[in-house]
Design a protein around this motif. Structure first.
Motif, PDB file in Angstrom:
ATOM      1  N   VAL A   1       0.262 -10.072 -10.670  1.00 34.92           N
ATOM      2  CA  VAL A   1       1.767  -9.503 -10.049  1.00 34.92           C
ATOM      3  C   VAL A   1       1.811  -9.737  -8.583  1.00 34.92           C
ATOM      4  N   GLU A   2       2.819  -9.939  -8.247  1.00 34.26           N
ATOM      5  CA  GLU A   2       3.210 -10.241  -6.621  1.00 34.26           C
ATOM      6  C   GLU A   2       4.155  -9.366  -6.116  1.00 34.26           C
ATOM      7  N   GLY A   3       4.162  -9.267  -4.888  1.00 36.45           N
ATOM      8  CA  GLY A   3       5.100  -8.151  -4.174  1.00 36.45           C
ATOM      9  C   GLY A   3       5.146  -8.064  -3.020  1.00 36.45           C
ATOM     10  N   SER A   4       6.333  -7.745  -2.366  1.00 34.73           N
ATOM     11  CA  SER A   4       6.355  -7.631  -0.992  1.00 34.73           C
ATOM     12  C   SER A   4       7.521  -6.257  -0.639  1.00 34.73           C
ATOM     13  N   ILE A   5       7.433  -5.892   0.618  1.00 33.17           N
ATOM     14  CA  ILE A   5       8.368  -4.738   1.118  1.00 33.17           C
ATOM     15  C   ILE A   5       8.416  -5.054   2.621  1.00 33.17           C
ATOM     16  N   SER A   6       9.890  -5.194   3.032  1.00 37.62           N
ATOM     17  CA  SER A   6      10.322  -5.283   4.299  1.00 37.62           C
ATOM     18  C   SER A   6      11.014  -4.145   4.873  1.00 37.62           C
ATOM     19  N   LEU A   7      10.501  -3.552   5.655  1.00 34.32           N
ATOM     20  CA  LEU A   7      11.264  -2.274   6.516  1.00 34.32           C
ATOM     21  C   LEU A   7      11.629  -2.541   7.730  1.00 34.32           C
ATOM     22  N   PHE A   8      12.979  -1.875   7.950  1.00 32.35           N
ATOM     23  CA  PHE A   8      13.594  -2.189   9.289  1.00 32.35           C
ATOM     24  C   PHE A   8      13.907  -0.618   9.653  1.00 32.35           C
ATOM     25  N   PRO A   9      12.788   0.343  10.157  1.00 30.45           N
ATOM     26  CA  PRO A   9      13.024   1.528  10.287  1.00 30.45           C
ATOM     27  C   PRO A   9      14.025   1.765  11.742  1.00 30.45           C
ATOM     28  N   VAL A  10      13.717   1.121  12.417  1.00 29.13           N
ATOM     29  CA  VAL A  10      14.400   1.123  13.829  1.00 29.13           C
ATOM     30  C   VAL A  10      14.920  -0.034  14.280  1.00 29.13           C
ATOM     31  N   ARG A  11      15.895  -0.034  15.361  1.00 27.37           N
ATOM     32  CA  ARG A  11      16.395  -1.188  15.794  1.00 27.37           C
ATOM     33  C   ARG A  11      15.333  -1.992  16.704  1.00 27.37           C
ATOM     34  N   ASN A  12      15.219  -3.310  16.289  1.00 26.67           N
ATOM     35  CA  ASN A  12      14.339  -4.288  17.040  1.00 26.67           C
ATOM     36  C   ASN A  12      12.887  -4.088  16.537  1.00 26.67           C
ATOM     37  N   PHE A  13      12.867  -3.436  15.234  1.00 28.14           N
ATOM     38  CA  PHE A  13      11.462  -3.259  14.566  1.00 28.14           C
ATOM     39  C   PHE A  13      11.364  -3.549  13.355  1.00 28.14           C
ATOM     40  N   ASP A  14      10.461  -4.290  12.775  1.00 25.00           N
ATOM     41  CA  ASP A  14      10.260  -4.457  11.396  1.00 25.00           C
ATOM     42  C   ASP A  14       8.928  -4.691  11.031  1.00 25.00           C
ATOM     43  N   ILE A  15       8.467  -4.476   9.721  1.00 27.65           N
ATOM     44  CA  ILE A  15       7.290  -4.410   9.083  1.00 27.65           C
ATOM     45  C   ILE A  15       7.462  -5.162   7.772  1.00 27.65           C
ATOM     46  N   THR A  16       6.617  -6.185   7.277  1.00 29.63           N
ATOM     47  CA  THR A  16       6.511  -6.878   6.003  1.00 29.63           C
ATOM     48  C   THR A  16       5.129  -6.874   5.584  1.00 29.63           C
ATOM     49  N   LEU A  17       5.112  -6.347   4.413  1.00 25.57           N
ATOM     50  CA  LEU A  17       3.886  -6.497   3.629  1.00 25.57           C
ATOM     51  C   LEU A  17       4.065  -7.136   2.295  1.00 25.57           C
ATOM     52  N   ALA A  18       3.095  -7.912   2.001  1.00 19.88           N
ATOM     53  CA  ALA A  18       3.001  -8.613   0.690  1.00 19.88           C
ATOM     54  C   ALA A  18       1.745  -8.629   0.215  1.00 19.88           C
ATOM     55  N   ALA A  19       1.637  -8.836  -1.196  1.00 15.15           N
ATOM     56  CA  ALA A  19       0.400  -8.807  -1.673  1.00 15.15           C
ATOM     57  C   ALA A  19       0.448  -9.347  -3.295  1.00 15.15           C
ATOM     58  N   ALA A  20      -0.738  -9.801  -3.638  1.00 17.87           N
ATOM     59  CA  ALA A  20      -0.553 -10.347  -5.047  1.00 17.87           C
ATOM     60  C   ALA A  20      -1.904 -10.276  -5.677  1.00 17.87           C
ATOM     61  N   TYR A  21      -1.962 -10.161  -7.000  1.00 23.43           N
ATOM     62  CA  TYR A  21      -3.329  -9.654  -7.848  1.00 23.43           C
ATOM     63  C   TYR A  21      -3.129 -10.828  -8.721  1.00 23.43           C
ATOM     64  N   GLN A  22      -4.196 -11.747  -9.235  1.00 23.60           N
ATOM     65  CA  GLN A  22      -4.101 -12.594 -10.252  1.00 23.60           C
ATOM     66  C   GLN A  22      -5.517 -12.657 -10.890  1.00 23.60           C
ATOM     67  N   ASN A  23      -5.468 -13.093 -12.165  1.00 22.17           N
ATOM     68  CA  ASN A  23      -6.770 -13.230 -12.969  1.00 22.17           C
ATOM     69  C   ASN A  23      -6.628 -14.693 -13.623  1.00 22.17           C
ATOM     70  N   ALA A  24      -7.330 -15.656 -12.893  1.00 21.80           N
ATOM     71  CA  ALA A  24      -7.049 -17.215 -13.282  1.00 21.80           C
ATOM     72  C   ALA A  24      -8.276 -17.546 -13.660  1.00 21.80           C
ATOM     73  N   GLU A  25      -8.522 -17.925 -15.027  1.00 21.33           N
ATOM     74  CA  GLU A  25      -9.618 -18.646 -15.667  1.00 21.33           C
ATOM     75  C   GLU A  25      -9.413 -19.601 -16.658  1.00 21.33           C
ATOM     76  N   TYR A  26     -10.477 -20.442 -17.047  1.00 25.18           N
ATOM     77  CA  TYR A  26     -10.373 -21.377 -18.108  1.00 25.18           C
ATOM     78  C   TYR A  26     -10.508 -20.626 -19.394  1.00 25.18           C
ATOM     79  N   ASP A  27      -9.484 -20.794 -20.253  1.00 28.08           N
ATOM     80  CA  ASP A  27      -9.373 -20.497 -21.622  1.00 28.08           C
ATOM     81  C   ASP A  27     -10.417 -21.166 -22.612  1.00 28.08           C
ATOM     82  N   ASP A  28     -10.199 -22.472 -22.276  1.00 27.32           N
ATOM     83  CA  ASP A  28     -11.092 -23.353 -23.260  1.00 27.32           C
ATOM     84  C   ASP A  28     -11.358 -24.858 -22.590  1.00 27.32           C
ATOM     85  N   TYR A  29     -12.464 -25.317 -22.258  1.00 24.32           N
ATOM     86  CA  TYR A  29     -12.761 -26.093 -21.415  1.00 24.32           C
ATOM     87  C   TYR A  29     -14.176 -26.864 -22.058  1.00 24.32           C
ATOM     88  N   PRO A  30     -13.992 -27.714 -23.094  1.00 24.84           N
ATOM     89  CA  PRO A  30     -15.253 -28.100 -23.796  1.00 24.84           C
ATOM     90  C   PRO A  30     -15.362 -29.569 -22.820  1.00 24.84           C
TER      91      PRO A  30
END
Length: 740
Positions: free
Chosen positions: A563-592
């Motif tokens: 999963v991947e995601g982000s949130i950008s916030l502009f709470p007041v004038r001239n101020f912003d916050i961006t958070l982004a994150a990801a979780y992954q499970n990457a593996e070999y399924d078959d590798y003879p």
């Protein structure tokens, strides 16, 4: 621990998902401004594009003096870069093409102003005078097409402006003891012709101390220039020509020794003497030319993209001779990789008008290329009384042709069905020969030759997407897509024969659902995505230290879910916050037939016995360079002062959890532990930014990390040890700029 805290916090705030977006505020600084992208070959608002993607503005890239792909990771979760001696590789969602086999086409393709650049030296410093960078996750087989089974990075450079302007900037890096100077001039030459000239010069002394030569390394000297001409003879025709030149000269290396039986222990010193092949470092020269024409034919637009690319380079590698146990060893092994490459490409697209029930894009693409690689491997192994020079030569001619199309059926104002299809046929011819130029008679059998041809390799890459607007500000989508990467030849492995020369194409398949939303009257942007990507015949090349060679082949299958995601916030004038994150499970399924892992006992897999390797299967093992967690946090504020002055500051933190960066997945030297790196910039100047001074600090916590590692075994070295390719630690700079 710090990395885990940052990543978990980021995931919670961003609801643990989706497609992060580097957004910009509007002129008032309190809501999201429209971010225009061309991921679907049309200009669209990022929030309307059903693709998990990052967009990083040219301004943000320049703020942190981003020079290469390693620094792009700071803006893009689920994106990683493997650092080696001049042949870095990009990974998206755990998938990429290992750098060991130089002739690999890349699973994550780079596009410079629409021109395919499958080799990283085609664009030596791509983050220079840019409009934006678009990072597209997952297969992009239809519209980008050329070798994009894992994703694509599209770099769009800045174009001419309607009014004359200029800018010059200078930065002194106290940590690297060097400088960067860059700038541009832009504006109209006539009523129909505009131009932009941008240049950049870099000269720094590096972040490591070479005790043998009593100097800092790697010393980096670089000069870049890009000329852009834009011609608009009528309202229905425009043509843009871009010519980019780059010259790079790097003295020294970035590898350091570390114990082989403990966790990675990077240091800031190395001991590397001269070798008979040549001075350690990289020399490269490249040209990249693109011509893009748009011709309006009634309500339709015909687009032509012509590209020419050339580079010539030479990489000379030594390995740190400083022993973890103390003292130094002989310079026993070294190598060199002279390369020559040229490519010509042509793409033609026809775009239908928008706002109709059915909209479409159809096109065709052709490219032809020549790649030549020489490998020189020197060895001086005193314990075996071996001294000699191995030499391989590789030559490849490649040609590809494809036709593609994408259609959008607007079922109603809220529901769209998008289908695309690309057919590609590829021809390649390769030749290899290897010999022992001089050395002990016992090594003479390494003389080998190989020839191969890939004729009419056909790939069909479809995708289908359903896109639905829940409201004007909330869109959801579901996508199925396939991607492919052509087969090829082993380019630089000693002992290659016809039997081991050719490897098969790899293919990917992706299922993805996502949400893009702009909420609270533009003060919050939330993007989410979940995906399941699988590869068949994944192309791999891993180092076997027991027989001291690379094994290039196809892994049967591998997958990544996350999963991947982000949130950008502009709470007041001239101020912003961006958070982004990801979780992954990457593996070999078959590798003879996989090379042995360090964790496998010799009774399960003996790396010195071919039959044991042939029977080995590492299904369930994680993919290299794939962290479970990754995330970024950015905070930005403009503080208005008296007399129309301002302070503009930006803080950025990026981190990832531990990952294997050694081919044999050694649980000791082969693991890069989790980390968080913090960057900070504060700028002072007038609000119109006609001049500024700034402090720029990168990696302020001085995290010493390695991009890759491997075991340098006996008898090549007197004491078996790990070699780590170190990344930059803390750097502190002062910058000043002037606009006119």
């Amino acid at each position: 621990m710090a990395a885990r805290v940052l990543l978990c916090t980021t995931m919670l705030v961003s609801l643990a998902a989706g497609a992060a977006a580097a957004q910009t505020a509007d002129a008032g600084g309190s809501t999201l401004g429209e971010v225009v992208v061309t991921a679907q070959k049309r200009e669209q608002n990022l929030q309307d594009v059903p693709i998990s993607m990052e967009v990083v503005s040219g301004e943000k890239i320049e703020d942190f003096n981003t020079n290469d792909f390693k620094q792009l990771v700071s803006f893009a979760p689920n994106v990683a870069v493997q650092t080696t001696a001049g042949n870095d590789t990009i990974y998206i969602r755990g998938f990429g093409s290992p750098p060991a086999n130089f002739s690999f086409d890349q699973a994550v393709s780079l596009y410079m102003d629409g021109v395919y650049a499958g080799r990283n030296r085609q664009a030596q410093s791509p983050f220079f005078d840019l409009a934006r960078v678009e990072v597209l996750r997952g297969p992009q087989g239809a519209l980008f097409g050329k070798n994009t089974p894992a994703g694509a990075v599209s770099i769009v450079s800045a174009g001419p402006t309607s009014e004359f302007e200029g800018e010059v900037n200078g930065l002194y890096n106290f940590s690297l003891r060097g400088y960067d100077v860059w700038g541009h001039v832009s504006g109209p030459i006539s009523d129909t012709l505009g131009a932009r000239l941008a240049v950049k010069v870099t000269d720094n002394k590096g972040f490591l101390r070479n005790l043998a030569l009593d100097r800092r390394e790697p010393q980096n000297e670089q000069a870049l220039a890009r000329l852009t001409l834009q011609w608009r003879p009528t309202d229905t025709i425009d043509y843009t020509l871009k010519v980019e030149y780059a010259n790079r000269d790097v003295a020294g290396g970035v590898n350091v020794s570390s114990p082989v039986n403990t966790a990675q222990s990077p240091k800031r010193t190395r001991y590397s003497t001269q070798n008979p092949i040549g001075p350690e470092g990289t020399k490269a020269t490249s040209w990249l030319i693109s011509g893009t024409g748009n011709f309006e034919l009634g309500d339709f637009t015909l687009t032509s993209v012509t590209g020419y690319s050339f580079f010539r380079s030479n990489i000379v590698n030594n390995f740190d001779q400083e022993l973890p146990t103390g003292g130094f060893t002989a310079n026993s092994v070294y190598n060199s990789y002279p390369e020559h490459f040229r490519q010509w490409s042509q793409e033609v697209r026809l775009l239908s008008p928008t706002g109709r029930r059915f909209e479409y894009i159809v096109g065709a693409y052709y490219d032809t290329s020549l790649y030549q690689l020489t490998q020189l491997g020197g060895f001086n192994i005193a314990s075996l009384n071996y001294f000699g020079l191995l030499n391989t030569e590789f030559r490849q001619r490649a040609e590809s042709f494809s036709v593609f199309g994408q259609g959008t059926f607007n079922v109603n104002d809220d529901l769209r069905l998008i289908g695309s299809l690309r057919y590609t046929t590829i021809d390649k011819r390769g030749a290899f020969w290897g010999r022992l130029r001089y050395g002990p008679f016992a090594l003479r059998p390494v003389n080998t030759t190989a020839n191969g041809e890939i004729k009419g390799e056909d790939n069909i890459d479809p995708s289908i997407t359903a896109q639905y607007d829940i409201t004007d500000q909330i869109m959801v989508y579901a996508t199925y897509g396939r991607g492919s990467k052509s087969g090829g030849f082993v380019s630089n492995t000693y002992g290659t024969t016809d039997a081991t020369f050719v490897y098969a194409p790899e293919k990917s398949e992706n299922y993805e659902i996502g949400l893009k939303s702009t909420l609270l009257d533009g003060r919050m942007v939330l993007n989410l995505a979940a995906y399941d990507t699988s590869f068949k015949d994944l192309q791999v090349s891993v180092y076997n230290p027991t027989i001291s060679t690379y094994q290039t082949s196809n892994a049967a299958s591998a997958s990544s879910k996350g999963v991947e995601g982000s949130i950008s916030l502009f709470p007041v004038r001239n101020f912003d916050i961006t958070l982004a994150a990801a979780y992954q499970n990457a593996e070999y399924d078959d590798y003879p037939g996989a090379a042995c892992l360090a964790s496998q006992p010799i009774t399960v897999c003996n790396p010195a016995v071919p039959a044991s390797i042939a029977a080995n299967n590492i299904a369930g093992a994680p993919l290299q360079h794939a962290s479970k967690w990754s995330g970024t946090l950015q905070v930005h504020q403009k503080i208005e002062l008296d007399n129309d002055m301002m302070i503009d500051w930006r803080a950025a933190a990026s981190g990832r959890s531990k990952f294997f960066n050694a081919d044999n997945q050694a649980p000791t030297f082969g693991v890069q532990k989790g980390y968080t790196k913090i960057d900070f910039r504060v700028q002072y100047g007038p609000e119109d930014e006609r001049w500024h001074v700034a402090f720029v600090g990168k990696n302020l916590t001085n995290e010493l990390t390695s991009g890759s590692s491997f075991n340098l075994p006996a008898p090549i070295t007197a004491v078996p040890r790990a070699i780590l390719y170190l990344e930059e630690g803390r750097t502190v700079s002062l910058e000043a700029g002037l606009k006119f």
